[in-house]
Write a protein that holds these residues in place. Structure first.
Motif, PDB file in Angstrom:
ATOM      1  N   GLU A 168      67.398 -74.160 -32.138  1.00  0.00           N
ATOM      2  CA  GLU A 168      67.620 -75.295 -33.043  1.00  0.00           C
ATOM      3  C   GLU A 168      69.109 -75.536 -33.261  1.00  0.00           C
ATOM      4  O   GLU A 168      69.937 -74.685 -32.962  1.00  0.00           O
ATOM      5  N   ALA A 169      69.384 -76.715 -33.831  1.00  0.00           N
ATOM      6  CA  ALA A 169      70.766 -77.045 -34.183  1.00  0.00           C
ATOM      7  C   ALA A 169      71.312 -76.013 -35.161  1.00  0.00           C
ATOM      8  O   ALA A 169      70.611 -75.579 -36.073  1.00  0.00           O
ATOM      9  N   LYS A 170      72.549 -75.609 -34.948  1.00  0.00           N
ATOM     10  CA  LYS A 170      73.182 -74.580 -35.794  1.00  0.00           C
ATOM     11  C   LYS A 170      74.062 -75.243 -36.855  1.00  0.00           C
ATOM     12  O   LYS A 170      74.659 -76.291 -36.598  1.00  0.00           O
ATOM     13  N   PRO A 171      74.191 -74.599 -38.029  1.00  0.00           N
ATOM     14  CA  PRO A 171      75.097 -75.145 -39.048  1.00  0.00           C
ATOM     15  C   PRO A 171      76.563 -75.016 -38.622  1.00  0.00           C
ATOM     16  O   PRO A 171      76.936 -74.050 -37.964  1.00  0.00           O
ATOM     17  N   LEU A 172      77.342 -75.997 -38.990  1.00  0.00           N
ATOM     18  CA  LEU A 172      78.770 -75.977 -38.696  1.00  0.00           C
ATOM     19  C   LEU A 172      79.510 -76.325 -39.992  1.00  0.00           C
ATOM     20  O   LEU A 172      79.541 -77.487 -40.416  1.00  0.00           O
ATOM     21  N   ASN A 173      80.029 -75.299 -40.622  1.00  0.00           N
ATOM     22  CA  ASN A 173      80.719 -75.465 -41.905  1.00  0.00           C
ATOM     23  C   ASN A 173      82.184 -75.100 -41.714  1.00  0.00           C
ATOM     24  O   ASN A 173      82.519 -73.929 -41.507  1.00  0.00           O
ATOM     25  N   ILE A 174      83.037 -76.105 -41.784  1.00  0.00           N
ATOM     26  CA  ILE A 174      84.427 -75.951 -41.317  1.00  0.00           C
ATOM     27  C   ILE A 174      85.419 -75.976 -42.480  1.00  0.00           C
ATOM     28  O   ILE A 174      85.337 -76.839 -43.368  1.00  0.00           O
ATOM     29  N   PHE A 175      86.381 -75.056 -42.421  1.00  0.00           N
ATOM     30  CA  PHE A 175      87.500 -75.029 -43.366  1.00  0.00           C
ATOM     31  C   PHE A 175      88.769 -75.380 -42.604  1.00  0.00           C
ATOM     32  O   PHE A 175      89.156 -74.687 -41.666  1.00  0.00           O
ATOM     33  N   MET A 176      89.421 -76.476 -42.994  1.00  0.00           N
ATOM     34  CA  MET A 176      90.631 -76.940 -42.302  1.00  0.00           C
ATOM     35  C   MET A 176      91.725 -77.220 -43.352  1.00  0.00           C
ATOM     36  O   MET A 176      91.579 -78.183 -44.114  1.00  0.00           O
ATOM     37  N   SER A 177      92.746 -76.383 -43.477  1.00  0.00           N
ATOM     38  CA  SER A 177      93.150 -75.370 -42.515  1.00  0.00           C
ATOM     39  C   SER A 177      93.392 -74.057 -43.240  1.00  0.00           C
ATOM     40  O   SER A 177      93.749 -74.057 -44.423  1.00  0.00           O
ATOM     41  N   SER A 178      93.325 -72.962 -42.514  1.00  0.00           N
ATOM     42  CA  SER A 178      93.486 -71.655 -43.146  1.00  0.00           C
ATOM     43  C   SER A 178      94.885 -71.067 -42.972  1.00  0.00           C
ATOM     44  O   SER A 178      95.323 -70.277 -43.804  1.00  0.00           O
ATOM     45  N   VAL A 179      95.601 -71.413 -41.893  1.00  0.00           N
ATOM     46  CA  VAL A 179      96.925 -70.806 -41.665  1.00  0.00           C
ATOM     47  C   VAL A 179      98.008 -71.834 -41.320  1.00  0.00           C
ATOM     48  O   VAL A 179      99.044 -71.479 -40.759  1.00  0.00           O
ATOM     49  N   THR A 180      97.751 -73.083 -41.660  1.00  0.00           N
ATOM     50  CA  THR A 180      98.786 -74.102 -41.509  1.00  0.00           C
ATOM     51  C   THR A 180      98.441 -75.259 -42.441  1.00  0.00           C
ATOM     52  O   THR A 180      97.438 -75.212 -43.154  1.00  0.00           O
ATOM     53  N   GLU A 181      99.295 -76.273 -42.446  1.00  0.00           N
ATOM     54  CA  GLU A 181      99.079 -77.443 -43.300  1.00  0.00           C
ATOM     55  C   GLU A 181      98.522 -78.584 -42.428  1.00  0.00           C
ATOM     56  O   GLU A 181      99.158 -78.955 -41.434  1.00  0.00           O
TER      57      GLU A 181
END
Ligand code: SF4
Length: 288
Positions: A86-99
């Motif tokens: 099945e389709a997988k979840p995609l939960n994104i954090f932008m950005s962790s080590v830059t601006e």
């Protein structure tokens, strides 16, 4: 500031550690940071990453990743819709080590072009974490993306003071300009989160809490002793921040007693405990 393009074959990086509970991937479209010589660069934990530095001074370089839209497209199709299952979840954090919104974004448009691609290939959740008000330049694309996925925009405002005493570095963007960006985004119907991270000395904690309450759905407070990704804030202890706080008469702001006093003020002003997050739990919470 040396700015150069670098190739990038992958852009979605699996999370772990601090962000691992709420997010599946991080995205960093730049390497290094144009704000590295400003106040936040003083304590920024990304400055300790030798892979990013490659012998360079933090704040002296900005690597601009090329091919990020193509990389996102390829990884998205593979990660989101694997051949089997099945389709997988995609939960994104932008950005962790830059601006994601350095001044150079005006010309590179790395972030904007990726957001435009996300309208076609939306993640389930996208958190944009920025230190600058430049995010409001992308309001039209953000409004479209808001219709396609859960979108939260985090803007960091660590203090209500327009300046901390010398020799603290200046802030790259004023607290007022970042507060105004939060207000603009919220008025446009977007979900806004103020991140007071790490908490720095405040002039008027009650008024600051009231101002953030009016401009943000939630607030996340953090202290370097809790949230710099190392036990007891060891990373930040290597910087000059603790000593500068001591030398400029702000020693109490180094303590968790002071931090939790401020958390208490925010909880009173925000009324709803779910609207006030603390450190790791606050960043990983899924309140919308
Ligand atoms: S904007 Fe973020 S990544 Fe850049 S120096 Fe400041 S804290 Fe670090």
């Amino acid at each position: 500031m040396k700015v150069q393009d670098i190739p990038s074959r992958t852009i979605l990086n699996p999370t772990g550690g601090f962000l691992g509970e709420g997010f599946t991937h991080t995205i960093n479209l730049y390497r290094g940071c144009a704000l590295g010589n400003s106040l936040c660069g003083l304590y920024c934990y990304a400055q300790w990453n030798p892979y990013h530095l490659q012998g360079r001074q933090w704040g002296s370089f900005l690597d601009v990743k090329e091919g990020v839209v193509e990389a996102y497209r390829m990884q998205y199709d593979r990660l989101k819709y694997p051949r089997s299952g099945e389709a997988k979840p995609l939960n994104i954090f932008m950005s962790s080590v830059t601006e994601p919104y350095p001044p150079q974004e005006h010309t590179t448009r790395r972030t904007r072009h990726l957001l435009e691609e996300m309208i076609t290939r939306p993640p389930d959740l996208l958190v944009i974490q920025t230190h600058t008000p430049l995010v409001i330049d992308d309001l039209p694309v953000l409004q479209k993306l808001h219709e396609r996925c859960q979108l939260r925009i985090h803007i960091t405002i660590e203090t209500d003071r327009s300046a901390l005493p010398q020799p603290f570095p200046r802030q790259a963007y004023s607290p007022e300009s970042r507060m105004h960006a939060l207000q603009t985004l919220r008025a446009a119907g977007l979900h806004t989160v103020a991140t007071v991270s790490p908490l720095l000395p405040l002039h008027d904690p009650w008024q600051f809490a009231k101002d953030l309450e009016a401009s943000s759905h939630r607030v996340i407070l953090d202290h370097y002793l809790l949230g710099d990704g190392s036990p007891e804030g060891k990373r930040t202890q290597r910087t000059t921040l603790p000593q500068l706080l001591e030398n400029t008469g702000f020693a109490e702001w180094k303590t968790l007693e002071k931090f939790y006093e401020i958390v208490g003020i925010f909880k009173k002003v925000f009324c709803d405990a779910d609207r006030v997050g603390v450190s790791r739990e606050g960043f990983n919470a899924d309140h919308m």
